[in-house]
Structure formats: structure tokens, C-alpha cells
Design a protein around this motif. Structure first.
Motif, PDB file in Angstrom:
ATOM      1  N   THR A 105       9.493  -8.621   4.891  1.00  0.00           N
ATOM      2  CA  THR A 105      10.662  -8.299   4.072  1.00  0.00           C
ATOM      3  C   THR A 105      11.123  -6.853   4.225  1.00  0.00           C
ATOM      4  OG1 THR A 105       9.309  -7.639   2.184  1.00  0.00           O
ATOM      5  CG2 THR A 105       9.954  -9.970   2.328  1.00  0.00           C
ATOM      6  N   LEU A 106      10.277  -6.011   4.766  1.00  0.00           N
ATOM      7  CA  LEU A 106      10.535  -4.575   4.886  1.00  0.00           C
ATOM      8  C   LEU A 106      10.725  -3.895   3.536  1.00  0.00           C
ATOM      9  CD1 LEU A 106      12.831  -4.451   8.038  1.00  0.00           C
ATOM     10  CD2 LEU A 106      10.351  -4.170   7.901  1.00  0.00           C
ATOM     11  N   LYS A 107      10.220  -4.537   2.492  1.00  0.00           N
ATOM     12  CA  LYS A 107      10.291  -3.963   1.152  1.00  0.00           C
ATOM     13  C   LYS A 107       9.140  -2.977   0.962  1.00  0.00           C
ATOM     14  CE  LYS A 107      11.078  -5.094  -3.601  1.00  0.00           C
ATOM     15  NZ  LYS A 107      11.327  -6.065  -4.625  1.00  0.00           N
ATOM     16  N   LYS A 108       9.457  -1.807   0.396  1.00  0.00           N
ATOM     17  CA  LYS A 108       8.445  -0.773   0.182  1.00  0.00           C
ATOM     18  C   LYS A 108       7.509  -1.180  -0.947  1.00  0.00           C
ATOM     19  CE  LYS A 108       9.939   3.065  -1.525  1.00  0.00           C
ATOM     20  NZ  LYS A 108      10.475   4.413  -1.774  1.00  0.00           N
TER      21      LYS A 108
ATOM     22  N   ALA B 193       3.731   1.767   1.915  1.00  0.00           N
ATOM     23  CA  ALA B 193       4.048   1.098   3.172  1.00  0.00           C
ATOM     24  C   ALA B 193       5.206   0.126   2.964  1.00  0.00           C
ATOM     25  CB  ALA B 193       2.815   0.357   3.692  1.00  0.00           C
ATOM     26  N   TYR B 194       5.557  -0.564   4.038  1.00  0.00           N
ATOM     27  CA  TYR B 194       6.607  -1.573   3.991  1.00  0.00           C
ATOM     28  C   TYR B 194       6.025  -2.912   4.405  1.00  0.00           C
ATOM     29  CZ  TYR B 194       9.877   2.260   3.509  1.00  0.00           C
ATOM     30  OH  TYR B 194      10.552   3.357   3.038  1.00  0.00           O
ATOM     31  N   ALA B 195       6.387  -3.960   3.663  1.00  0.00           N
ATOM     32  CA  ALA B 195       5.921  -5.308   3.972  1.00  0.00           C
ATOM     33  C   ALA B 195       6.495  -5.733   5.324  1.00  0.00           C
ATOM     34  CB  ALA B 195       6.352  -6.277   2.881  1.00  0.00           C
ATOM     35  N   ASP B 196       5.669  -6.368   6.137  1.00  0.00           N
ATOM     36  CA  ASP B 196       6.086  -6.765   7.481  1.00  0.00           C
ATOM     37  C   ASP B 196       7.316  -7.660   7.494  1.00  0.00           C
ATOM     38  OD1 ASP B 196       4.069  -5.340   8.729  1.00  0.00           O
ATOM     39  OD2 ASP B 196       2.708  -7.052   8.824  1.00  0.00           O
TER      40      ASP B 196
ATOM     41  N   PHE C 137      -3.847  -3.455  -6.212  1.00  0.00           N
ATOM     42  CA  PHE C 137      -2.601  -3.862  -6.842  1.00  0.00           C
ATOM     43  C   PHE C 137      -1.453  -3.424  -5.947  1.00  0.00           C
ATOM     44  CE2 PHE C 137       0.906  -2.597  -9.802  1.00  0.00           C
ATOM     45  CZ  PHE C 137       1.277  -3.884 -10.162  1.00  0.00           C
ATOM     46  N   PHE C 138      -0.713  -4.403  -5.436  1.00  0.00           N
ATOM     47  CA  PHE C 138       0.458  -4.130  -4.612  1.00  0.00           C
ATOM     48  C   PHE C 138       1.652  -4.013  -5.552  1.00  0.00           C
ATOM     49  CE2 PHE C 138      -2.521  -6.048  -1.771  1.00  0.00           C
ATOM     50  CZ  PHE C 138      -2.262  -5.506  -0.525  1.00  0.00           C
ATOM     51  N   CYS C 139       2.236  -2.845  -5.631  1.00  0.00           N
ATOM     52  CA  CYS C 139       3.345  -2.598  -6.543  1.00  0.00           C
ATOM     53  C   CYS C 139       4.644  -2.504  -5.753  1.00  0.00           C
ATOM     54  CB  CYS C 139       3.100  -1.317  -7.329  1.00  0.00           C
ATOM     55  SG  CYS C 139       4.392  -0.969  -8.525  1.00  0.00           S
ATOM     56  N   TYR C 140       5.502  -3.503  -5.924  1.00  0.00           N
ATOM     57  CA  TYR C 140       6.797  -3.532  -5.258  1.00  0.00           C
ATOM     58  C   TYR C 140       7.917  -3.033  -6.163  1.00  0.00           C
ATOM     59  CZ  TYR C 140       4.702  -6.289  -1.517  1.00  0.00           C
ATOM     60  OH  TYR C 140       3.934  -6.701  -0.465  1.00  0.00           O
TER      61      TYR C 140
ATOM     62  N   LEU D  14       8.039   0.919 -11.849  1.00  0.00           N
ATOM     63  CA  LEU D  14       6.641   0.856 -12.270  1.00  0.00           C
ATOM     64  C   LEU D  14       5.805   1.842 -11.464  1.00  0.00           C
ATOM     65  CD1 LEU D  14       4.188  -0.245 -13.742  1.00  0.00           C
ATOM     66  CD2 LEU D  14       4.208  -2.210 -12.176  1.00  0.00           C
ATOM     67  N   ALA D  15       6.027   1.887 -10.164  1.00  0.00           N
ATOM     68  CA  ALA D  15       5.272   2.825  -9.318  1.00  0.00           C
ATOM     69  C   ALA D  15       5.508   4.265  -9.771  1.00  0.00           C
ATOM     70  CB  ALA D  15       5.656   2.651  -7.852  1.00  0.00           C
ATOM     71  N   ASP D  16       6.766   4.611 -10.078  1.00  0.00           N
ATOM     72  CA  ASP D  16       7.068   5.959 -10.555  1.00  0.00           C
ATOM     73  C   ASP D  16       6.382   6.238 -11.883  1.00  0.00           C
ATOM     74  OD1 ASP D  16       8.609   6.385  -8.305  1.00  0.00           O
ATOM     75  OD2 ASP D  16      10.527   6.109  -9.351  1.00  0.00           O
ATOM     76  N   PHE D  17       6.366   5.254 -12.779  1.00  0.00           N
ATOM     77  CA  PHE D  17       5.682   5.399 -14.062  1.00  0.00           C
ATOM     78  C   PHE D  17       4.188   5.674 -13.838  1.00  0.00           C
ATOM     79  CE2 PHE D  17       3.270   3.507 -17.589  1.00  0.00           C
ATOM     80  CZ  PHE D  17       3.813   4.185 -18.678  1.00  0.00           C
ATOM     81  N   LEU D  18       3.581   4.896 -12.980  1.00  0.00           N
ATOM     82  CA  LEU D  18       2.153   5.058 -12.711  1.00  0.00           C
ATOM     83  C   LEU D  18       1.859   6.410 -12.071  1.00  0.00           C
ATOM     84  CD1 LEU D  18       1.369   1.498 -11.303  1.00  0.00           C
ATOM     85  CD2 LEU D  18       0.837   2.368 -13.588  1.00  0.00           C
ATOM     86  N   ARG D  19       2.692   6.799 -11.123  1.00  0.00           N
ATOM     87  CA  ARG D  19       2.457   8.034 -10.381  1.00  0.00           C
ATOM     88  C   ARG D  19       2.769   9.276 -11.197  1.00  0.00           C
ATOM     89  NH1 ARG D  19       6.362   7.382  -5.935  1.00  0.00           N
ATOM     90  NH2 ARG D  19       5.604   9.396  -5.211  1.00  0.00           N
TER      91      ARG D  19
END
Length: 61
Positions: free
Chosen positions: A33-36, A28-31, A5-8, A12-17
Motif C-alpha cells: 500500500t506504500l502507507k507509512k 517504514a512504508y508497507a510494501d 504494534f504497527f501504527c498506521y 496516534l503515532a504523534d500522540f505516542l511519540r
């Protein structure tokens, strides 16, 4: 890739973590868009947490 699951969404990522203590594989960062994003393995626990997050978000909007 359906096992991952790629979480942009940072909230949501903070909730999960932090709220659900679900460990991600990498950050990581998308090639293009450079979005984390955070990469999580797909599990029943992850799906339940995502469903719970969506319910919370729906109730607050």
C-alpha cells in the motif's frame, strides 16, 4: 508479531511519540500500500497510552 504494534494512524503515532515520549523502533512504508507506519514494541506503557488516546478521541467525537 504480537510483541510489536504497527501504527498506521499518524495522529496516534504523534500522540505516542510527542505527548507520551514513547520511542518507536522504526518508521517504514508497507510494501503493497506504500502507507507509512511506525513500529512500537508492545509494553504496558504503550497500551496505557493507546487507551488514553482512544478515550480522548471518543470524547471528542
Amino acid at each position: 508479531m504480537k510483541n510489536y504494534f504497527f501504527c498506521y494512524d499518524q495522529r496516534l503515532a504523534d500522540f505516542l511519540r510527542y505527548k507520551k515520549n514513547i520511542t518507536y523502533i522504526t518508521k517504514a512504508y508497507a510494501d503493497k500500500t506504500l502507507k507509512k507506519f511506525y513500529l512500537f514494541p508492545v509494553t504496558d506503557e504503550l497500551q496505557q497510552a493507546i487507551d488514553e488516546y482512544r478515550e480522548i478521541e471518543a470524547a471528542t467525537n
